[in-house]
Motif scaffolding. Sequence first.
Motif, PDB file in Angstrom:
ATOM      1  N   ASN A  58     -69.053  81.272 -39.464  1.00 34.57           N
ATOM      2  CA  ASN A  58     -68.621  80.130 -38.664  1.00 34.57           C
ATOM      3  C   ASN A  58     -68.185  79.013 -39.609  1.00 34.57           C
ATOM      4  OD1 ASN A  58     -68.243  78.010 -36.925  1.00 34.57           O
ATOM      5  ND2 ASN A  58     -70.282  78.090 -35.992  1.00 34.57           N
ATOM      6  N   ALA A  59     -66.907  78.985 -39.957  1.00 34.12           N
ATOM      7  CA  ALA A  59     -66.392  77.986 -40.902  1.00 34.12           C
ATOM      8  C   ALA A  59     -66.512  76.581 -40.341  1.00 34.12           C
ATOM      9  CB  ALA A  59     -64.935  78.296 -41.245  1.00 34.12           C
ATOM     10  N   THR A  60     -66.222  76.439 -39.051  1.00 37.37           N
ATOM     11  CA  THR A  60     -66.314  75.124 -38.405  1.00 37.37           C
ATOM     12  C   THR A  60     -67.750  74.619 -38.432  1.00 37.37           C
ATOM     13  OG1 THR A  60     -64.466  75.689 -36.932  1.00 37.37           O
ATOM     14  CG2 THR A  60     -65.854  73.830 -36.292  1.00 37.37           C
ATOM     15  N   GLY A  61     -68.685  75.520 -38.181  1.00 38.43           N
ATOM     16  CA  GLY A  61     -70.101  75.151 -38.190  1.00 38.43           C
ATOM     17  C   GLY A  61     -70.571  74.731 -39.568  1.00 38.43           C
ATOM     18  N   LEU A  62     -70.141  75.466 -40.594  1.00 38.48           N
ATOM     19  CA  LEU A  62     -70.545  75.118 -41.959  1.00 38.48           C
ATOM     20  C   LEU A  62     -69.960  73.772 -42.357  1.00 38.48           C
ATOM     21  CD1 LEU A  62     -71.933  75.807 -44.608  1.00 38.48           C
ATOM     22  CD2 LEU A  62     -69.885  77.075 -45.296  1.00 38.48           C
ATOM     23  N   GLU A  63     -68.712  73.538 -42.029  1.00 33.61           N
ATOM     24  CA  GLU A  63     -68.082  72.257 -42.358  1.00 33.61           C
ATOM     25  C   GLU A  63     -68.808  71.103 -41.681  1.00 33.61           C
ATOM     26  OE1 GLU A  63     -63.630  70.184 -42.416  1.00 33.61           O
ATOM     27  OE2 GLU A  63     -63.993  71.931 -41.139  1.00 33.61           O
ATOM     28  N   ALA A  64     -69.157  71.286 -40.400  1.00 37.07           N
ATOM     29  CA  ALA A  64     -69.870  70.245 -39.648  1.00 37.07           C
ATOM     30  C   ALA A  64     -71.254  70.004 -40.240  1.00 37.07           C
ATOM     31  CB  ALA A  64     -69.977  70.643 -38.179  1.00 37.07           C
ATOM     32  N   ASP A  65     -71.945  71.069 -40.616  1.00 34.16           N
ATOM     33  CA  ASP A  65     -73.289  70.938 -41.195  1.00 34.16           C
ATOM     34  C   ASP A  65     -73.245  70.200 -42.530  1.00 34.16           C
ATOM     35  OD1 ASP A  65     -74.567  72.152 -39.104  1.00 34.16           O
ATOM     36  OD2 ASP A  65     -74.756  74.111 -40.076  1.00 34.16           O
ATOM     37  N   LEU A  66     -72.270  70.532 -43.356  1.00 42.07           N
ATOM     38  CA  LEU A  66     -72.154  69.884 -44.663  1.00 42.07           C
ATOM     39  C   LEU A  66     -71.859  68.392 -44.510  1.00 42.07           C
ATOM     40  CD1 LEU A  66     -70.122  72.629 -46.566  1.00 42.07           C
ATOM     41  CD2 LEU A  66     -72.485  71.966 -47.024  1.00 42.07           C
ATOM     42  N   LYS A  67     -71.074  68.048 -43.493  1.00 49.15           N
ATOM     43  CA  LYS A  67     -70.721  66.639 -43.272  1.00 49.15           C
ATOM     44  C   LYS A  67     -71.863  65.839 -42.679  1.00 49.15           C
ATOM     45  CE  LYS A  67     -65.673  66.963 -42.713  1.00 49.15           C
ATOM     46  NZ  LYS A  67     -64.539  66.796 -41.761  1.00 49.15           N
ATOM     47  N   SER A  68     -72.609  66.456 -41.780  1.00 46.15           N
ATOM     48  CA  SER A  68     -73.626  65.701 -41.032  1.00 46.15           C
ATOM     49  C   SER A  68     -75.048  65.846 -41.564  1.00 46.15           C
ATOM     50  CB  SER A  68     -73.604  66.129 -39.554  1.00 46.15           C
ATOM     51  OG  SER A  68     -73.967  67.499 -39.419  1.00 46.15           O
ATOM     52  N   LYS A  69     -75.284  66.826 -42.455  1.00 47.88           N
ATOM     53  CA  LYS A  69     -76.654  67.080 -42.898  1.00 47.88           C
ATOM     54  C   LYS A  69     -76.860  67.000 -44.409  1.00 47.88           C
ATOM     55  CE  LYS A  69     -77.483  70.152 -38.942  1.00 47.88           C
ATOM     56  NZ  LYS A  69     -77.819  71.539 -38.511  1.00 47.88           N
ATOM     57  N   LEU A  70     -75.771  67.096 -45.173  1.00 47.77           N
ATOM     58  CA  LEU A  70     -75.879  67.033 -46.632  1.00 47.77           C
ATOM     59  C   LEU A  70     -75.284  65.715 -47.096  1.00 47.77           C
ATOM     60  CD1 LEU A  70     -76.649  68.664 -49.223  1.00 47.77           C
ATOM     61  CD2 LEU A  70     -74.235  69.342 -49.336  1.00 47.77           C
ATOM     62  N   PHE A  71     -76.092  64.892 -47.742  1.00 45.42           N
ATOM     63  CA  PHE A  71     -75.659  63.526 -48.058  1.00 45.42           C
ATOM     64  C   PHE A  71     -75.481  63.301 -49.558  1.00 45.42           C
ATOM     65  CE2 PHE A  71     -78.440  63.425 -44.259  1.00 45.42           C
ATOM     66  CZ  PHE A  71     -77.464  63.123 -43.320  1.00 45.42           C
ATOM     67  N   GLY A  72     -74.421  62.573 -49.889  1.00 45.65           N
ATOM     68  CA  GLY A  72     -74.179  62.183 -51.277  1.00 45.65           C
ATOM     69  C   GLY A  72     -73.669  63.286 -52.171  1.00 45.65           C
TER      70      GLY A  72
END
Length: 331
Positions: A58-72
């Motif tokens: 799920n490329a869309t899911g991974l992109e969303a997770d990286l943006k909203s859950k991984l900071f800095g």
Amino acid sequence: MNVARICLLLHVLSTTCALANAFDPFTTTLVIGATSIVSRTVYNYFHESCDPNWIAFNATGLEADLKSKLFGQHIASRIILKAVDGFMNNDNPKKPLVLSLHGWTGTGKNFISKLIANNIYKEGTKSSFFHLFASTYHFPHSSQYEHYKYQLKQWIKGNVTNCERSMFVFDEMDKMHPGLIDGIKPFLDYYENLDGVSYRKAIFIFLSNAGSDKIVETALDFWNSAKNRDEIQLKDLESLLSRSVFNDQQSGFYRTSLIDKNLVDFFVPLLPLESQHIVLCTMAEMKSRGMKPNQSLAEKVANDLIYFPKTERVFAATGCKTIESKLDYYL
């Protein structure tokens, strides 16, 4: 597949069994064949198997997770998304995907591997195709590394034979015997197959604190120069990292052929986190608990951490690793 679909399959299954008793042997063979297909379909719905029902990137899911859950981590986010997306959408990769993540404690190394697994496997990190090795737990005695190497090779071979889309994560690489990882070098190389097994669709991820000092030095140089951390690029760190871990006897990659033969696709630097990122981590933790994010409380948690250098207090020594327990304390 919904409940109605399952019921239909079960109905077909029972009907075909009844028909098998009513026809001649040739027809019975055809009916039993159809029954076998339906049985496998029902079984695979309830039991994890190496097929698209359980493994679907799920490329869309991974992109969303990286943006909203991984900071800095602008560098890591960009590399991880492009590397995994390109690899998973390639039906005929020339070699396995090999990533080496480096950074200070609490910067997100383990977290990234979980995000990748959660967006490949339906069962996420609970998948039987996801394998995590912690050096101090699985390979505690350096004197036994030859035995560990043999076991590791057999484990990887067996699991990739079972499913070509297997994922292997090695944590605490800096505490691992240097010769251990070299033992699996053939699995990471450009071979079509080894003893009839192809490893080209597997993913190998190495997690390490090795090279962290170089990453911190670079980040601090940018901060002292009043430059935005987002200006730091992969080219500022990648070659520095590979040289550092190759020459570090405590890195797990010391003089390893994995680096010498360029089998690591990306050395991914994770930057030390600042107070603003700790606040975001705390807010995300509140949200995951079903709480309404509280900026004021998040800032209290962030202020309670230890920062370095001591005078400037720029980077959090433990990153987001202790946020959960700190939040418990304030609540």
